[in-house]
Enzyme design. Structure first.
Site, PDB file in Angstrom:
ATOM      1  N   CYS A  34       0.938  -1.052  -0.054  1.00 30.55           N
ATOM      2  CA  CYS A  34      -0.010  -0.092   0.042  1.00 30.55           C
ATOM      3  C   CYS A  34       0.810   1.006  -0.046  1.00 30.55           C
ATOM      4  O   CYS A  34       1.839   1.469   0.950  1.00 30.55           O
ATOM      5  CB  CYS A  34      -0.996  -0.063   1.166  1.00 30.55           C
ATOM      6  SG  CYS A  34      -1.606   1.525   1.585  1.00 30.55           S
ATOM      7  N   HIS A  85      -4.350   0.768   8.028  1.00 30.50           N
ATOM      8  CA  HIS A  85      -4.848   0.683   6.706  1.00 30.50           C
ATOM      9  C   HIS A  85      -6.285   0.378   6.659  1.00 30.50           C
ATOM     10  O   HIS A  85      -7.164   0.830   5.516  1.00 30.50           O
ATOM     11  CB  HIS A  85      -4.012  -0.288   6.112  1.00 30.50           C
ATOM     12  CG  HIS A  85      -4.596  -0.673   4.659  1.00 30.50           C
ATOM     13  ND1 HIS A  85      -3.980   0.073   3.598  1.00 30.50           N
ATOM     14  CD2 HIS A  85      -5.580  -1.627   4.172  1.00 30.50           C
ATOM     15  CE1 HIS A  85      -4.508  -0.310   2.404  1.00 30.50           C
ATOM     16  NE2 HIS A  85      -5.295  -1.409   2.648  1.00 30.50           N
ATOM     17  N   SER A 130      -9.539   3.100  -5.641  1.00 31.13           N
ATOM     18  CA  SER A 130      -8.914   1.816  -5.653  1.00 31.13           C
ATOM     19  C   SER A 130      -8.162   1.441  -4.400  1.00 31.13           C
ATOM     20  O   SER A 130      -8.127   0.420  -4.004  1.00 31.13           O
ATOM     21  CB  SER A 130      -7.826   1.676  -6.715  1.00 31.13           C
ATOM     22  OG  SER A 130      -6.984   2.641  -6.887  1.00 31.13           O
ATOM     23  N   HIS A 146      -7.848   8.237   3.347  1.00 27.20           N
ATOM     24  CA  HIS A 146      -7.467   9.370   2.927  1.00 27.20           C
ATOM     25  C   HIS A 146      -7.945  10.411   2.329  1.00 27.20           C
ATOM     26  O   HIS A 146      -9.200   9.899   1.711  1.00 27.20           O
ATOM     27  CB  HIS A 146      -6.043   9.225   2.017  1.00 27.20           C
ATOM     28  CG  HIS A 146      -6.252   8.444   0.652  1.00 27.20           C
ATOM     29  ND1 HIS A 146      -6.959   7.455   0.389  1.00 27.20           N
ATOM     30  CD2 HIS A 146      -6.405   9.128  -0.451  1.00 27.20           C
ATOM     31  CE1 HIS A 146      -6.896   7.129  -0.644  1.00 27.20           C
ATOM     32  NE2 HIS A 146      -6.707   8.456  -1.365  1.00 27.20           N
ATOM     33  N   HIS A 181      -6.979   2.552   1.796  1.00 23.59           N
ATOM     34  CA  HIS A 181      -6.641   3.238   3.026  1.00 23.59           C
ATOM     35  C   HIS A 181      -7.049   4.614   3.334  1.00 23.59           C
ATOM     36  O   HIS A 181      -6.844   5.323   2.039  1.00 23.59           O
ATOM     37  CB  HIS A 181      -4.846   3.311   2.726  1.00 23.59           C
ATOM     38  CG  HIS A 181      -4.092   3.456   4.096  1.00 23.59           C
ATOM     39  ND1 HIS A 181      -3.145   2.827   4.552  1.00 23.59           N
ATOM     40  CD2 HIS A 181      -4.389   4.766   4.952  1.00 23.59           C
ATOM     41  CE1 HIS A 181      -2.829   3.587   5.771  1.00 23.59           C
ATOM     42  NE2 HIS A 181      -3.293   4.578   5.963  1.00 23.59           N
ATOM     43  N   GLN A 219      -7.664  14.351  -0.362  1.00 23.19           N
ATOM     44  CA  GLN A 219      -6.697  15.160  -1.134  1.00 23.19           C
ATOM     45  C   GLN A 219      -6.963  16.386  -1.150  1.00 23.19           C
ATOM     46  O   GLN A 219      -8.190  16.867  -0.597  1.00 23.19           O
ATOM     47  CB  GLN A 219      -7.027  14.774  -2.499  1.00 23.19           C
ATOM     48  CG  GLN A 219      -6.903  13.173  -2.756  1.00 23.19           C
ATOM     49  CD  GLN A 219      -6.932  13.009  -4.461  1.00 23.19           C
ATOM     50  OE1 GLN A 219      -6.231  13.456  -5.112  1.00 23.19           O
ATOM     51  NE2 GLN A 219      -7.687  11.940  -4.564  1.00 23.19           N
ATOM     52  N   ASN A 253     -12.759  11.072  -1.688  1.00 25.62           N
ATOM     53  CA  ASN A 253     -13.541  10.151  -2.419  1.00 25.62           C
ATOM     54  C   ASN A 253     -13.497   9.011  -1.678  1.00 25.62           C
ATOM     55  O   ASN A 253     -12.474   8.557  -1.549  1.00 25.62           O
ATOM     56  CB  ASN A 253     -13.087  10.184  -4.015  1.00 25.62           C
ATOM     57  CG  ASN A 253     -12.878  11.247  -4.540  1.00 25.62           C
ATOM     58  OD1 ASN A 253     -13.648  12.124  -4.350  1.00 25.62           O
ATOM     59  ND2 ASN A 253     -11.931  11.619  -5.594  1.00 25.62           N
ATOM     60  N   CYS A 298       0.559   3.348   3.513  1.00 24.42           N
ATOM     61  CA  CYS A 298       1.053   2.751   4.698  1.00 24.42           C
ATOM     62  C   CYS A 298       2.189   3.466   5.398  1.00 24.42           C
ATOM     63  O   CYS A 298       3.105   3.565   4.548  1.00 24.42           O
ATOM     64  CB  CYS A 298       0.815   1.315   4.884  1.00 24.42           C
ATOM     65  SG  CYS A 298      -0.938   0.596   4.820  1.00 24.42           S
TER      66      CYS A 298
HETATM   67 ZN   LIG Z   1      -2.380   1.143   3.735  1.00 23.97          ZN
END
Ligand SMILES: [Zn+2]
Ligand SMILES: [Zn+2]
Length: 325
Positions: free
Chosen positions: A30, A93, A141, A146, A144, A148, A133, A33
């Protein structure tokens, strides 16, 4: 357009599957991570709370071409420059925003405040768009958790419109447009989902998506950065409550696009702008996507098969304790 009588019509449209965020805490390949290598060859810090870094494949950059070929005829262009960043919510994650403790959500809000201030104070940055998103349904896709940040030398269209009509309304009536919206929602009451001392969440009368929720402070603040510490705490609590209710609706990680609508940072007067977070969830029912088609794409108006009052009632009834707990 609301056509709530149509919601039971036979349906054989697209369905979606959900990338379950129930995997391991850490995934070796990932790129978000802690300690992992990213495509740029840079290594993530061994971060323990939130982690902010410059997007390796930015949509906007300060290095974008400034000299553009003149288009022919009526067309005009100008360079779009900016800074693109990624914010990981937590080193874990498999821990979505809905599953973070309220103190962690508050911490994230502080990071967003800081990013808005830092990026917004730069001369070349006219607006800071922060958004998440979430889910495969909106094309994500990597599960994890997050968000933007696009800090740009132009103001995104929706914000530009909101800012313009807010200032026009203020000049015409002496009132804040969003306060008039809040007053109408509070007087009606049927579309309010939850609230506390200084923050509120509701599905607006004019909602386009079935579960389109707005989360806002009750006092007018042009940006998240202008919230007091108490307001930030209250806001975190209501935001978290909404995220949990979303997941609890059908016991799935609820997909959405979540933009923060904050005043531009181009130095103009935005005293009429009221910061809010909008949720644009693509699902109408479990696994059932709302397709944007003829009315929406072709005609520019949204057609909804459900009424906002009914959807707000569903969310009010959903539990405030996350189903994974
Ligand atoms: Zn991750
Ligand atoms: Zn908005």
């Amino acid at each position: 357009m609301v056509a709530a009588h149509r919601q039971d019509r036979p349906w054989s449209g697209g369905t979606v599957t959900h990338l379950e965020a129930t995997g391991p805490d850490y995934v070796a390949d990932c790129y978000l991570c802690p300690g992992n290598l990213r495509v740029s060859g840079q290594r993530n810090l061994d971060y323990t709370s939130t982690f902010v870094f410059e997007n390796d494949m930015p949509c906007v950059s300060l290095e974008a071409p400034q000299e553009l070929p003149m288009p022919i005829g009526i067309y005009r262009n100008r360079p779009s420059l900016g800074i693109a960043r990624v914010v990981c919510y937590s080193p874990q994650h498999n821990l979505t925003l809905a599953q973070l403790d309220v103190s962690k959500v508050e911490e994230l809000l502080s990071v967003w405040q800081q990013q808005y201030r830092d990026l917004g104070s730069r001369d070349e940055i006219k607006h800071v768009l922060i958004f998440e998103n979430k889910g495969e349904a909106v094309g994500v896709s990597n599960p994890h958790p997050h968000c933007q940040i696009y800090a740009t030398n132009f103001v995104f269209k929706t914000i530009e419109t909101e800012a313009r009509v807010s200032q026009t309304h203020l000049a015409k009536t002496g009132r804040i447009l969003f306060q008039d919206i809040l007053a109408a929602e509070q007087e009606d009451g049927r579309r309010i989902i939850c609230e506390n001392e200084s923050a509120i969440a509701f599905i607006p009368y004019f909602a386009r998506y079935a579960y389109e929720v707005f989360v806002a402070p009750k006092q007018t603040r042009p940006s998240l950065a202008a919230l007091t510490d108490t307001e930030r705490r209250d806001f975190a609590a209501v935001l978290r409550q909404i995220l949990i209710k979303f997941d609890n609706l059908w016991e799935i990680p609820f997909p959405y696009v979540m933009p923060l609508h904050q005043a531009p940072t181009d130095g103009n007067d935005y005293s009429g702008f009221h910061f809010h977070i909008e949720f644009h969830p693509p699902l109408r029912r479990p696994n059932l996507l709302k397709y944007l088609a003829g009315p929406e794409v072709g005609g520019g108006n949204f057609l909804s098969d459900t009424s906002p009052e009914e959807k707000a009632a569903e969310l009010r009834a959903a539990s405030d304790v996350h189903f994974r707990k």
